[in-house]
Write a protein that holds these residues in place. Structure first.
Motif, PDB file in Angstrom:
ATOM      1  N   GLU A 117       0.827  -1.210   0.000  1.00  0.00           N
ATOM      2  CA  GLU A 117       0.000   0.000   0.000  1.00  0.00           C
ATOM      3  C   GLU A 117       0.858   1.255   0.000  1.00  0.00           C
ATOM      4  OE1 GLU A 117      -2.680  -0.765   3.265  1.00  0.00           O
ATOM      5  OE2 GLU A 117      -3.832  -2.202   2.058  1.00  0.00           O
ATOM      6  N   LYS A 118       1.906   1.235   0.808  1.00  0.00           N
ATOM      7  CA  LYS A 118       2.807   2.386   0.888  1.00  0.00           C
ATOM      8  C   LYS A 118       3.475   2.636  -0.470  1.00  0.00           C
ATOM      9  CE  LYS A 118       6.548   3.912   3.958  1.00  0.00           C
ATOM     10  NZ  LYS A 118       7.484   3.442   4.978  1.00  0.00           N
ATOM     11  N   LYS A 119       3.973   1.564  -1.097  1.00  0.00           N
ATOM     12  CA  LYS A 119       4.655   1.695  -2.380  1.00  0.00           C
ATOM     13  C   LYS A 119       3.668   2.094  -3.484  1.00  0.00           C
ATOM     14  CE  LYS A 119       8.205   1.378  -5.141  1.00  0.00           C
ATOM     15  NZ  LYS A 119       9.330   2.306  -5.037  1.00  0.00           N
ATOM     16  N   ALA A 120       2.451   1.537  -3.461  1.00  0.00           N
ATOM     17  CA  ALA A 120       1.446   1.832  -4.488  1.00  0.00           C
ATOM     18  C   ALA A 120       1.155   3.333  -4.540  1.00  0.00           C
ATOM     19  CB  ALA A 120       0.169   1.040  -4.229  1.00  0.00           C
ATOM     20  N   GLU A 121       1.116   3.984  -3.363  1.00  0.00           N
ATOM     21  CA  GLU A 121       0.877   5.429  -3.297  1.00  0.00           C
ATOM     22  C   GLU A 121       2.003   6.213  -3.966  1.00  0.00           C
ATOM     23  OE1 GLU A 121       0.333   6.520   0.803  1.00  0.00           O
ATOM     24  OE2 GLU A 121      -1.344   5.096   1.038  1.00  0.00           O
ATOM     25  N   MET A 122       3.198   5.658  -3.954  1.00  0.00           N
ATOM     26  CA  MET A 122       4.369   6.362  -4.493  1.00  0.00           C
ATOM     27  C   MET A 122       4.544   6.160  -6.003  1.00  0.00           C
ATOM     28  SD  MET A 122       6.844   5.319  -1.319  1.00  0.00           S
ATOM     29  CE  MET A 122       8.384   5.863  -2.036  1.00  0.00           C
ATOM     30  N   ILE A 123       3.836   5.185  -6.567  1.00  0.00           N
ATOM     31  CA  ILE A 123       3.972   4.915  -8.003  1.00  0.00           C
ATOM     32  C   ILE A 123       2.998   5.823  -8.754  1.00  0.00           C
ATOM     33  CG2 ILE A 123       3.775   3.187  -9.844  1.00  0.00           C
ATOM     34  CD1 ILE A 123       4.416   1.043  -7.718  1.00  0.00           C
ATOM     35  N   LYS A 131       1.335  -0.181 -13.503  1.00  0.00           N
ATOM     36  CA  LYS A 131       1.428   0.104 -12.068  1.00  0.00           C
ATOM     37  C   LYS A 131       1.515  -1.206 -11.274  1.00  0.00           C
ATOM     38  CE  LYS A 131      -0.535   2.841  -8.341  1.00  0.00           C
ATOM     39  NZ  LYS A 131      -1.309   4.048  -8.027  1.00  0.00           N
ATOM     40  N   LYS A 132       0.672  -2.174 -11.655  1.00  0.00           N
ATOM     41  CA  LYS A 132       0.705  -3.483 -10.983  1.00  0.00           C
ATOM     42  C   LYS A 132       2.071  -4.142 -11.153  1.00  0.00           C
ATOM     43  CE  LYS A 132      -4.133  -4.967 -11.018  1.00  0.00           C
ATOM     44  NZ  LYS A 132      -5.074  -6.005 -11.479  1.00  0.00           N
ATOM     45  N   LYS A 133       2.613  -4.054 -12.370  1.00  0.00           N
ATOM     46  CA  LYS A 133       3.910  -4.669 -12.636  1.00  0.00           C
ATOM     47  C   LYS A 133       5.007  -4.016 -11.789  1.00  0.00           C
ATOM     48  CE  LYS A 133       7.329  -5.914 -16.166  1.00  0.00           C
ATOM     49  NZ  LYS A 133       8.252  -6.212 -15.069  1.00  0.00           N
ATOM     50  N   LYS A 134       5.013  -2.681 -11.736  1.00  0.00           N
ATOM     51  CA  LYS A 134       6.024  -1.976 -10.934  1.00  0.00           C
ATOM     52  C   LYS A 134       5.927  -2.368  -9.463  1.00  0.00           C
ATOM     53  CE  LYS A 134       6.869   2.115 -13.757  1.00  0.00           C
ATOM     54  NZ  LYS A 134       6.822   3.573 -13.847  1.00  0.00           N
ATOM     55  N   LEU A 135       4.711  -2.438  -8.960  1.00  0.00           N
ATOM     56  CA  LEU A 135       4.506  -2.798  -7.557  1.00  0.00           C
ATOM     57  C   LEU A 135       4.941  -4.245  -7.298  1.00  0.00           C
ATOM     58  CD1 LEU A 135       3.546  -2.096  -4.752  1.00  0.00           C
ATOM     59  CD2 LEU A 135       1.204  -2.617  -5.459  1.00  0.00           C
ATOM     60  N   ALA A 136       4.532  -5.144  -8.177  1.00  0.00           N
ATOM     61  CA  ALA A 136       4.895  -6.561  -8.016  1.00  0.00           C
ATOM     62  C   ALA A 136       6.414  -6.739  -8.069  1.00  0.00           C
ATOM     63  CB  ALA A 136       4.217  -7.406  -9.088  1.00  0.00           C
ATOM     64  N   ASP A 137       7.064  -6.079  -9.028  1.00  0.00           N
ATOM     65  CA  ASP A 137       8.531  -6.179  -9.142  1.00  0.00           C
ATOM     66  C   ASP A 137       9.199  -5.718  -7.853  1.00  0.00           C
ATOM     67  OD1 ASP A 137       8.250  -7.109 -11.716  1.00  0.00           O
ATOM     68  OD2 ASP A 137       8.855  -5.229 -12.696  1.00  0.00           O
ATOM     69  N   HIS A 138       8.722  -4.615  -7.303  1.00  0.00           N
ATOM     70  CA  HIS A 138       9.295  -4.074  -6.062  1.00  0.00           C
ATOM     71  C   HIS A 138       9.185  -5.095  -4.924  1.00  0.00           C
ATOM     72  CE1 HIS A 138      10.234  -1.375  -2.759  1.00  0.00           C
ATOM     73  NE2 HIS A 138       9.099  -1.717  -2.195  1.00  0.00           N
ATOM     74  N   LEU A 139       8.004  -5.675  -4.761  1.00  0.00           N
ATOM     75  CA  LEU A 139       7.771  -6.620  -3.663  1.00  0.00           C
ATOM     76  C   LEU A 139       8.562  -7.912  -3.846  1.00  0.00           C
ATOM     77  CD1 LEU A 139       3.951  -5.958  -3.271  1.00  0.00           C
ATOM     78  CD2 LEU A 139       5.765  -5.207  -1.711  1.00  0.00           C
ATOM     79  N   ILE A 140       8.697  -8.346  -5.095  1.00  0.00           N
ATOM     80  CA  ILE A 140       9.477  -9.565  -5.363  1.00  0.00           C
ATOM     81  C   ILE A 140      10.960  -9.302  -5.081  1.00  0.00           C
ATOM     82  CG2 ILE A 140      10.252 -11.135  -7.205  1.00  0.00           C
ATOM     83  CD1 ILE A 140       7.291 -10.943  -8.273  1.00  0.00           C
ATOM     84  N   ARG A 141      11.458  -8.098  -5.428  1.00  0.00           N
ATOM     85  CA  ARG A 141      12.854  -7.734  -5.097  1.00  0.00           C
ATOM     86  C   ARG A 141      13.075  -7.713  -3.591  1.00  0.00           C
ATOM     87  NH1 ARG A 141      12.408  -4.135  -9.275  1.00  0.00           N
ATOM     88  NH2 ARG A 141      11.912  -2.419  -7.857  1.00  0.00           N
TER      89      ARG A 141
END
Length: 158
Positions: A117-123, A131-141
């Motif tokens: 949620e925190k990261k989604a607000e920043m994208i 947006k989903k891809k960027k968020l998913a990539d971040h969490l997987i990293r």
């Protein structure tokens, strides 16, 4: 009595490593690397490591547990990244498993959702798919399991 800066008696090295291990939990590999940097011979290294274990200064399970707690609580790493880091430190799979037991499943999920949620607000991406891809990539990293990440991302971004 030091002859030059690079030679230690077994007792001097043991004292130094007791302080090294008392400062924070260490893996056996960290201790071995430190002994190598002190140029200790294999027989002395073995004697020192055994003594550190017997005296409770060196304990792989305690190291793994505190490593997991620290990386999970402070850096919000997921299990995959924590496991990879412990393997790099030559911790055995059964001990990694014991270490990971420090993470409670419901805490793990809520941490994942808070991070997402925190990261989604920043994208700032407007395209939902991107947006989903960027968020998913971040969490997987961060080391979270892809299947959990995709469920979470789909819950958060509609």
């Amino acid at each position: 009595m030091r002859h030059n800066q690079n030679s230690y008696t077994v007792d001097e090295a043991l004292q130094k490593l007791m302080h090294f291990c008392a400062y924070r939990d260490r893996s056996q590999k960290e201790v071995e690397d430190k002994l190598d940097s002190m140029r200790m011979i294999p027989e002395a290294k073995e004697k020192i490591i055994i003594t550190l274990m017997q005296e409770g200064f060196l304990n792989e399970e305690r190291f793994a547990r505190s490593f997991v707690r620290g990386k999970y609580r402070m850096k919000k790493w997921g299990r995959i990244k924590i496991t990879q880091e412990l393997k790099k430190r030559q911790i055995s799979s059964p001990i990694i498993k014991l270490g990971l037991s420090e993470i409670k499943e419901n805490d793990y999920l809520s941490t994942l959702y808070q991070l997402a949620e925190k990261k989604a607000e920043m994208i700032s991406e407007t395209n939902t798919f991107k947006k989903k891809k960027k968020l998913a990539d971040h969490l997987i990293r961060k080391g979270y399991e892809p299947s959990m990440v995709f469920d979470c991302v789909n819950d958060i971004i509609d």
